[in-house]
Motif scaffolding. Structure first.
Motif, PDB file in Angstrom:
ATOM      1  N   VAL A  99       0.971  -1.350   0.041  1.00 18.98           N
ATOM      2  CA  VAL A  99      -0.166  -0.196   0.100  1.00 18.98           C
ATOM      3  C   VAL A  99       0.920   1.011  -0.126  1.00 18.98           C
ATOM      4  N   GLN A 100       0.268   2.290  -0.632  1.00 19.29           N
ATOM      5  CA  GLN A 100       1.104   3.777  -0.603  1.00 19.29           C
ATOM      6  C   GLN A 100       0.105   4.529  -0.025  1.00 19.29           C
ATOM      7  N   GLU A 101       0.856   5.815   0.149  1.00 19.84           N
ATOM      8  CA  GLU A 101      -0.032   6.949   0.465  1.00 19.84           C
ATOM      9  C   GLU A 101      -0.942   6.702   1.513  1.00 19.84           C
ATOM     10  N   LEU A 102      -0.049   6.424   2.672  1.00 23.07           N
ATOM     11  CA  LEU A 102      -1.004   6.075   4.069  1.00 23.07           C
ATOM     12  C   LEU A 102      -1.348   7.333   4.485  1.00 23.07           C
ATOM     13  N   LYS A 103      -0.933   8.513   4.621  1.00 23.31           N
ATOM     14  CA  LYS A 103      -1.342   9.726   5.176  1.00 23.31           C
ATOM     15  C   LYS A 103      -1.551   9.841   6.410  1.00 23.31           C
ATOM     16  N   ALA A 104      -0.860   8.995   7.170  1.00 27.68           N
ATOM     17  CA  ALA A 104      -0.842   8.688   8.678  1.00 27.68           C
ATOM     18  C   ALA A 104       0.406   8.560   9.286  1.00 27.68           C
ATOM     19  N   GLN A 105       0.714   8.713  10.602  1.00 28.56           N
ATOM     20  CA  GLN A 105       1.526   8.374  11.519  1.00 28.56           C
ATOM     21  C   GLN A 105       1.400   7.049  12.279  1.00 28.56           C
ATOM     22  N   ALA A 106       2.342   6.579  12.691  1.00 26.00           N
ATOM     23  CA  ALA A 106       2.262   5.356  13.405  1.00 26.00           C
ATOM     24  C   ALA A 106       0.852   5.374  14.558  1.00 26.00           C
ATOM     25  N   GLY A 107       1.086   6.621  15.243  1.00 22.00           N
ATOM     26  CA  GLY A 107      -0.023   6.599  16.274  1.00 22.00           C
ATOM     27  C   GLY A 107      -1.447   6.847  15.818  1.00 22.00           C
ATOM     28  N   VAL A 109       8.710  -5.110  -2.648  1.00 21.96           N
ATOM     29  CA  VAL A 109       8.947  -3.641  -2.203  1.00 21.96           C
ATOM     30  C   VAL A 109       7.501  -2.853  -2.332  1.00 21.96           C
ATOM     31  N   SER A 110       7.288  -2.092  -1.470  1.00 20.49           N
ATOM     32  CA  SER A 110       5.994  -0.940  -1.677  1.00 20.49           C
ATOM     33  C   SER A 110       6.871   0.491  -1.967  1.00 20.49           C
ATOM     34  N   LEU A 111       6.410   0.861  -2.934  1.00 19.96           N
ATOM     35  CA  LEU A 111       7.371   2.219  -3.390  1.00 19.96           C
ATOM     36  C   LEU A 111       6.157   3.027  -3.901  1.00 19.96           C
ATOM     37  N   TYR A 112       6.440   4.267  -3.604  1.00 18.97           N
ATOM     38  CA  TYR A 112       5.647   5.519  -3.884  1.00 18.97           C
ATOM     39  C   TYR A 112       6.421   6.665  -4.364  1.00 18.97           C
ATOM     40  N   GLY A 125       3.973  -0.457  -6.725  1.00 18.50           N
ATOM     41  CA  GLY A 125       3.459   0.805  -6.263  1.00 18.50           C
ATOM     42  C   GLY A 125       3.030   1.799  -7.280  1.00 18.50           C
ATOM     43  N   ASP A 126       2.917   2.932  -6.767  1.00 23.31           N
ATOM     44  CA  ASP A 126       2.381   4.065  -7.540  1.00 23.31           C
ATOM     45  C   ASP A 126       3.711   4.867  -8.146  1.00 23.31           C
TER      46      ASP A 126
END
Length: 260
Positions: A34-42, A106-109, A148-149
């Motif tokens: 997956v790519q572009e999570l737009k999120a931090q670990a928390g 690999v997941s690549l963005y 990836g994207d």
């Protein structure tokens, strides 16, 4: 058999709200990039970290609500490689590699250059520095699948309105020539195109939110699974899933005849 999915989520929280995790649980995939999570670990819930028996691995961007990549797998990796070792690139969370025996996934963005000339220059700088890294991966002797994207439509067949987009980011001559070098000089295999050399609109993976791009299938094929020749030769089928929408991208699934 090895079943690999790649999807730009355009926000893991948004995609989860649209049913992504429920869909994922029914896919019987081995690895999901997956790519572009737009999120931090928390920001991630337990369900986002470990959906339906998967273990999630993530490379977050330092900037909140921005970029980031991840991989879900049912099998524990032998090694996790987070980032490229290049400070400014790694700050944006764009590369994550998991090793499983002789195979790496690999997941690549790749950066998008569509928002400004400045970001296009960032994209070009990424491409210039990433090319030798791809070469070193090819020279490692490992089999690899880079999902990836890539934010590049390689050829005219890869987007609906190619004539009007020749001066736009994602279909610039310099970007397309770079992608050709990846395939021809380094001999990476575009797995979907190898399987379906004549496929047009059925292979699109991204649609603008403007106008009626989705309804009219005015799309781009910018999400890829590029593989080394050995594992690429085992690819049996590939499909873009469009029955539900979790993002402005669609999932690309490839089935490999690879013991995993």
């Amino acid at each position: 058999m090895l079943r690999v999915i790649t999807l730009n989520l355009n926000g893991i929280r948004s995609a989860t709200g649209k049913g992504f995790l429920d869909w994922l649980g029914a896919q019987n995939a081995d690895v999901v990039c997956v790519q572009e999570l737009k999120a931090q670990a928390g920001d991630l819930t337990d369900a986002m970290r470990h959906p339906d028996g998967y273990s999630g691995h993530f490379h977050h961007a330092e900037k909140k609500g921005y970029s980031g990549v991840g991989l879900y797998t049912r099998r524990a990796p032998d090694r996790v490689v987070e980032g490229l070792g290049i400070t400014d690139i790694d700050a944006e969370g764009r590369f994550l590699q998991l090793d499983f025996g002789a195979l790496s996934i690999v997941s690549l963005y790749l950066p998008s250059g569509s928002s400004s000339d400045e970001r296009q220059q960032v994209k070009f700088a990424f491409m210039e520095r990433f090319l030798p890294h791809l070469a070193s991966l090819r020279a490692s002797g490992r089999e690899l699948i880079v999902c990836g994207d890539w934010n590049i439509a390689h050829k005219e067949i890869d987007l609906k309105n190619w004539k009007s987009n020749q001066k736009n980011s994602g279909f610039l001559p310099e970007e397309r020539a770079w992608f050709t070098r990846v395939l021809d000089e380094q001999q990476w295999v575009d797995v979907y195109r190898r399987l379906y050399p004549e496929a047009g609109g059925e292979g699109y993976t991204w649609w603008s939110n403007r106008g009626q791009a989705w309804a009219k299938n005015v799309g781009w094929r910018i999400d890829y699974q590029l593989a080394t020749p050995g594992v690429a030769a085992t690819a049996r089928s590939a499909a873009v899933y469009k029955e539900q929408r979790f993002s402005d991208h669609a999932p690309l699934t490839v089935e490999y005849g690879w013991a995993f």
